[in-house]
Scaffold this active site. Structure first.
Site, mmCIF file in Angstrom:
data_model
loop_
_atom_site.group_PDB
_atom_site.id
_atom_site.type_symbol
_atom_site.label_atom_id
_atom_site.label_comp_id
_atom_site.label_asym_id
_atom_site.label_seq_id
_atom_site.Cartn_x
_atom_site.Cartn_y
_atom_site.Cartn_z
ATOM 1 C CG ASP A 544 -24.790 -36.435 16.971
ATOM 2 O OD1 ASP A 544 -23.621 -36.660 16.644
ATOM 3 O OD2 ASP A 544 -25.359 -37.003 17.911
ATOM 4 C CG ASP A 1019 -28.791 -38.007 20.469
ATOM 5 O OD1 ASP A 1019 -27.757 -37.567 19.930
ATOM 6 O OD2 ASP A 1019 -28.848 -39.129 20.995
ATOM 7 C CG ASP A 1023 -25.325 -33.356 19.422
ATOM 8 O OD1 ASP A 1023 -24.252 -33.382 18.795
ATOM 9 O OD2 ASP A 1023 -25.995 -34.364 19.668
#
Length: 1312
Positions: A544, A1019, A1023
């Site tokens: 990410d 995080d 995700d």
């Protein structure tokens, strides 16, 4: 707002019928002309046709895709593909009958079935052609419950009447239980769970066979010892863990809270609290259950809670008590009825209504406090229990992430099958030999040992009959006896050893201070102990961007107001030309340092002008929107101050909010003189350059992943009603006011064009952008919206969809005020970490929801993209166009498909088709976004011949940039292979504007088509799907809570630690586990083969020369400890060398530590050593009178010494514990043999004493060691001399001190 729930939801039934009141298309976007000219869109997703891919709040942006009148119904499905499931689980769209079925795979993950009047959206499985592993993981991601289904009746909670509440429904009490066992169920349940392991079942079968008289090879007690030992140790461990859970449950259930009883609040144990009771909580106390707030110590009904125990977020959240219920707390008369949804796991939504005094009061997430949360900065609160015990959201979410198995373990299972086949072969050889021998000697059985029909011996057994079962049964019994003797050929102990070694490895990884993040106080976490060694074989990293590569700490940089960019010149904070006046400087110096930012002097000058000019009015509304349109709460940092009264104490304010973006915007507004002072459910107070303005909040439409914007309807002191809106640029620009001509409209068109240009520039600089707009509401517009809003707010079903529909009434025809640019800086060490990972042969892909230009800018900053790379940009708006873009790119750069003939024919068909359809959206980015980044973007209009020979790009590094709207079409079964061929040929892949499920789809694209190991790191809650899909999931302890951490296998504080985790610990773990597996195969096989050679000389009988206890102790005591110690502590190279030479990591990618070739070489070495072990003593004592027990003693000592010296030859790092383990095991073997041979009742009594006095005994042992290990030693010398590996070369350089002198200094300065 982020959510941990899966993104798509399957449900049946149609949506609620549309409102009877028709909304004009001009003032609302409730109808969609983009579907067809006559059909209307009856759901509230009015702008979904403009959104192809939607992400969660932390990504902050939306995806553009403008629908046209010729769009078919499939466009609608693709638009919906990424929205959160709980927002649109049952939608109905009117369409024509001819539009029947369209499917979208990972891009849409839904099937659309169209009837003459409706179009229902649901989930289908699109992975029939995928491997089973991918199907299982995908099932976990998309399987979830529907908390808002109309099939469930609402739960009725009678306030302060628990008897009536629980009389009919019998809700669960508040007692929780996390333990597995009780005293009665512990033994049967624990044994049942343990025997789910096939290894234990194997042990049990072997032990049971050994209890039968014809098969009693070992002593019955000795055969049971390994199984009982393992079961006992595991039961003790499980029992201790469950005892701790019992203790924790007991402490939790016996805590006390104040409960309203007989008109007064009295202490009551948590476990006795039930639904319907009124509970009072004081500051810093924990919520015992899920409660709806009735009142707080704050006159405005505000309460501050900390949800760290629930989702890990440390920032304070705000909850509100309805103003209608505050009178209950004052009067002490608690009554009313709450209708709420059934218990569910969604901690981010709550749907309920309260019936009080003949009024229906809507209740939402902001009105409920959940079990486990703590009350902060609030003296007390009073609430009514709606969910208790196991039905609370905290308990419903107490699940673990799906288990994963390591890659090496799957290979080990393959070799175990080979060993099982070999075991069956050896047992068959023994049984066949037995049958042949018995057939040849059938007439002489009375004269042969072990087969006499009468015992001829001394003692009670003399002259007794020997049970001879016949040749057939004797052959069968011989086979089973051989299975018992050769049982350790299947390395059951290896599974236990691996668990112990992984625990030890995890201990040292957790204790690595170089992976400790001092800024957040978080250390490395091992949440899964099954895949440590997979860290050494990662080929693909899917990362990410926001909060993973960047800090997710937002800093306000630019304000674009009335087409002008303010703040772009603020490069140096000490520049005097950009400083504010002395008065304002003093004002800022009095503020909290956290809130101070650099301000633009030109913008400050504009704000100091009278509210007359249109530009000044736009700036005024701009900063009012920043201060008002959010959920941020001002909190006094000085408890002695009251923000409502202390006008001059602005510097004492600190802002608490769930979103870092909102905090940055509110802080920026405060720095420019628009300070948010007070927020309640009913009003907002803003200090505008010393003058306070109170805005009455009439309605709030929070940000969601469908609309991608937020709005608040407020009433000014002059009774003017206005809607203030902020959102992603692609979501906002489509709902701005469109002029029809005139000077005014021309001016605003220029302002819009200038704003869009500035937005492009902000994205090129890597800034996150938001567009700000507002609209004055007429009485008719306000009345229509208010009626719809009230109806939606009190709805028990489809509340989110109805609220979006209400928002559509006011979020249209907006006036553009400006835009903001917020910087999210890279984390420390990210460029260095990515560079090292790429040198290690790892491909890093970035999957983000940000704009393409922003993602490319970040890619350049973190060295993911280089100036020498050629980019391939895929921005398609149709399946045809995406197919052409992929085909053009493959042809241009000479990328061959797995099926070249099919690909060539497909391209020829494309070029013979209608090219005009594909010219609507070509792949490009602005020059300011790429600077020196050399682009060779492939667009749909380029016509390339398939047969053209491309040689210019053979050595060129390629970078693929693709957006989420293209993935909607590409992630289909017929285009996935095209994307796979192209993506795997590129050095870097950046996916922009992707939804959470699309992230998981990209991971599955690689995982299901290759054997390469994948790692996903993120995080946020968006995700989670990607983390669970990958072979290894890593969570970042960032600013967005701990949803990603809780779903991950490993967790860390910073992305840069990934470099050390993979290159150092991953390499070590892989090398250790790989060698340990091979060594365990060798250790067990050499012992079995030695027994096999002996049986060949005992008439194929099940006779053993070794004692029962020697056979049992061989794996448990004699050779187990060195294996564990070496598996935990051995290091082939230092961490400095591994970090300095990242390419050493490629040894794991090439499977150098463990492969089938190494396995068979090890087996050949095992065969040789077993022959030496048997035949050296055999020929040495061939003509002697040595008995079998003495021979067994020699074999026991020899095999233990040779396998331990074999291990010592491969140890790369000798420490004290290693010496004690290796040489101590040999000494322990001698000690055990002395003890066993000292027991008079054993047949081998005194054997060791006689053998130890013989020189031949010791010479035989030495000869066995030399002959057995000499071939191995010579092969290692020759191979390492003439064909050294990279690891061997680096190791020699380490030992000879030939490493570069700058290694030490460079590593000290490097961030690791």
């Amino acid at each position: 707002m982020t959510t941990g729930e899966p993104l798509l939801l399957s449900s049946s039934g149609s949506a609620d019928p549309p409102s009877k009141q028709e909304v004009p298309a001009q003032s609302s976007v409730g109808s969609l002309g983009c579907l067809c000219r006559t059909d209307s869109f009856s759901s509230s997703l009015y702008e979904d046709c403009d959104t192809a891919s939607v992400n969660l709040a932390d990504e902050g942006e939306a995806v553009p895709r403008h629908c046209r009148e010729e769009s078919d119904v499939s466009r609608v499905a693709e638009c919906f593909q990424s929205a959160d499931s709980h927002l649109f689980h049952r939608l109905s769209v009117e369409c024509s009958q001819k539009e029947r079925q369209q499917k979208v795979s990972w891009g849409g993950v839904m099937e659309m079935q169209c009837s003459p009047s409706s179009l229902e959206i649901g989930v289908v499985s699109s992975s029939q052609e995928k491997p089973n592993r991918s199907q299982r993981v995908r099932h976990k991601i998309t399987q979830f419950e529907d908390p808002f289904s109309s099939e469930h009746e609402p739960r009725l909670i009678y306030i302060n009447d628990p008897n009536r509440t629980n009389d009919r429904y019998e809700f669960t009490g508040n007692e929780i239980r996390t333990s597995k066992y009780t005293l009665i169920t512990f033994l049967p349940k624990n044994l049942f769970i343990q025997f789910h392991r096939l290894a234990y079942v194997y042990f049990l079968v072997i032990a049971a066979l050994n209890q039968l008289p014809p098969l009693a090879v070992f002593g019955r007690t000795a055969s049971l010892f390994p199984l009982l030992f393992v079961l006992f140790v595991t039961a003790i461990k499980d029992g201790y863990e469950d005892w701790r859970r019992h203790r924790s449950d007991r402490n939790e259930n016996n805590r006390e809270a104040l409960v309203l009883q007989y008109g007064d609040f009295q202490s009551k144990k948590w476990k006795k609290i039930c639904a319907g009771e009124v509970v009072k909580i004081h500051s810093n106390e924990t919520m015992p259950c899920d409660m709806v707030l009735l009142g707080t110590s704050d006159p405005n009904g505000i309460a501050y809670i900390q949800t760290m125990n629930l989702d890990g977020e440390s920032n304070l959240k705000t909850r509100y008590a309805r103003q209608e219920t505050t009178s209950m707390v004052c009067d002490g008369s608690y009554s009313g009825l709450i209708k709420c949804e059934q218990p569910n796991r969604n901690i981010y939504e709550f749907t309920a209504t309260m019936e009080l005094n003949n009024q229906r009061i809507p209740l939402g997430q902001s009105n409920i406090v959940l079990r486990g949360c703590q009350l902060k900065n609030t003296e007390w609160i009073v609430g009514v229990v709606v969910y208790a015990g196991q039905e609370t959201k905290a308990m419903l979410n107490s699940t673990i992430s799906p288990s994963k198995s390591s890659n090496l373990e799957s290979y080990m299972n393959r070799e175990t099958l080979w060993l099982s086949a070999f075991l069956l072969i050896t047992c068959s050889v023994v049984a066949t030999g037995m049958g042949v021998w018995l057939f040849k000697n059938s007439k002489n059985l009375d004269a042969l040992p072990y087969y006499r029909r009468k015992y001829f011996t001394f003692g009670r057994e003399n002259r007794k009959d020997f049970k001879f079962y016949g040749i057939a049964l004797e052959i069968f019994f011989s086979f089973l006896s051989s299975v018992i003797i050769f049982q350790i050929m299947i390395p059951i102990s290896l599974y236990i050893t691996m668990e112990v070694v992984r625990v030890g490895q995890s201990y040292f990884m957790i204790g690595d201070t170089r992976m400790y993040d001092s800024s957040s106080g978080s250390r490395f976490q091992c949440r899964s102990l099954n895949i440590n060694e997979d860290l050494g074989q990662i080929r693909y990293i899917f990362s990410d961007k926001t909060g993973t590569l960047t800090q997710n700490k937002m800093e306000f940089q630019q304000a674009i107001i009335y087409g002008k960019n303010y703040g772009s010149s603020l490069q140096v904070s000490s520049d005097s030309s950009n400083e504010i006046s002395t008065t304002e400087s003093l004002r800022q110096n009095g503020r909290n340092p956290k809130s101070a930012i650099n301000v633009d002097s030109a913008l400050m000058a504009l704000l100091n002008q009278p509210l007359v000019e249109e530009e000044r009015l736009a700036a005024h509304d701009f900063f009012l929107t920043l201060a008002a349109c959010n959920t941020v709460i001002p909190v006094s940092t000085d408890s002695s101050l009251d923000l409502r009264n202390k006008v001059n104490e602005i510097g004492a304010i600190d802002y608490q909010g769930e979103s870092p973006d909102e905090q940055a915007l509110v802080t920026a507004a405060s720095s420019y003189g628009y300070t948010l002072v007070e927020r309640t459910t009913g009003h907002i107070v803003i200090d505008v350059q010393g003058e306070r303005i109170r805005l009455d909040v009439l309605g709030l439409h929070e940000f969601d992943s469908v609309r991608k914007r937020m709005s608040v309807v407020v009433k000014f002191p002059d009774n003017n009603v206005k809607v203030l809106v902020k959102g992603a640029d692609t979501s906002m620009l489509s709902i701005l006011k469109v002029g029809i001509g005139g000077l005014y409209d021309s001016l605003h068109a220029k302002i819009r064009e200038a704003t869009e240009n500035h937005l492009s520039g902000c994205s090129s600089e890597g800034l996150r952008t938001l567009v700000i707009g507002s609209k004055n509401l007429t009485d008719a517009e306000f009345g229509e919206w208010q009626e719809k809003y009230k109806e939606a707010s009190t709805s028990m079903h489809e509340r989110s969809a109805k609220l979006r529909q209400a928002a559509g009434l006011v979020e249209c025809n907006l006036t553009l005020l400006g835009a903001t640019g917020i910087e999210d800086k890279l984390q420390d060490g990210v460029p260095e970490a990515i560079e090292s990972l790429r040198q290690a042969g790892i491909k890093v892909w970035v999957l983000t929801g940000d704009k393409q230009e922003t993602a490319i800018s970040i890619g350049l900053s973190c060295r993911l993209l280089t100036q020498s790379m050629h980019s391939i940009i895929i921005n398609g708006s149709s399946e045809f166009e995406c197919r052409r873009l992929l085909a053009d790119a493959k042809a241009k750069f000479g990328i061959k498909s797995s099926d070249f003939g099919r690909d060539s024919q497909g391209m020829e068909d494309l070029y013979n088709g209608d090219v005009s359809k594909s010219r609507s959206s070509n792949g490009y980015i602005s020059e300011s976004a790429i600077q020196n980044f050399q682009l060779t973007g492939v667009i749909a209009g380029d016509k390339l011949e398939c047969s053209e020979k491309v040689t210019n790009f053979d050595d060129t590094e390629l970078a693929l940039i693709i957006d989420g709207s293209s993935l909607v079409y590409i992630l289909e079964k017929d285009l996935e292979s095209e994307l796979f061929d192209l993506a795997t040929s590129c050095k870097v892949v950046i996916c922009c504007r992707v939804a959470p499920l699309q992230k998981a789809g990209i991971v599955d694209l690689i995982k299901s088509r290759t054997s390469d190991m994948t790692l996903a790191i993120g995080d946020g809650a968006n995700d989670v799907s990607m983390i669970q899909m990958a072979d290894v999931g890593v969570g970042i302890c960032g600013q967005e809570g701990r949803q990603a951490v809780m779903a991950s296998d490993f967790a860390m504080g910073q992305f840069r630690f990934l470099k050390r985790l993979l290159l150092v610990h991953g390499h070590w773990n892989y090398q250790r586990i790989a060698y340990m597996i091979l060594y365990n195969f060798y250790r067990n096989a050499v012992f079995v083969l030695m027994l096999f050679w002996y049986i060949l000389y005992t008439a194929y009988s099940a006779t053993l020369a070794l004692t029962d206890w020697s056979s049992v102790f061989y794996s448990l005591i004699y050779t187990s400890v060195p294996t564990v110690v070496v598996g935990i502590l051995d290091k082939d190279l230092s961490h400095n060398t591994l970090l300095y030479y990242p390419r050493l990591y490629e040894a794991g990618l090439r499977n150098e530590g463990y492969n089938l070739t190494l396995f068979w070489i090890t087996m050949l070495d095992t065969l040789w050593q077993s022959l030496v072990l048997f035949y050296v003593p055999f020929f040495t004592y061939n003509i002697s009178t040595m008995d079998i027990w003495s021979m067994g003693s020699l074999w026991t000592i020899a095999v233990v010494i040779i396998v331990n010296i074999h291990l010592a030859m491969d140890v790369r790092r000798w420490v004290l514990i290693t010496h004690l383990a290796v040489w101590g095991s040999i000494a322990a073997t001698f000690l055990c043999m002395v003890l066993i041979d000292s027991i008079p009742i054993f047949p081998n009594y005194g054997t060791i004493y006689n053998m130890a006095a013989s020189r031949t005994y010791w010479l035989s042992v030495c000869l066995i060691i030399v002959l057995g290990l000499l071939p191995r030693f010579l092969c290692k010398v020759i191979y390492q001399t003439f064909w050294p590996s990279d690891i061997q070369i680096a190791r020699e350089a380490e030992l000879l001190k030939k490493l570069p002198q700058q290694l030490g200094s460079r590593l000290e300065s490097d961030i690791i």
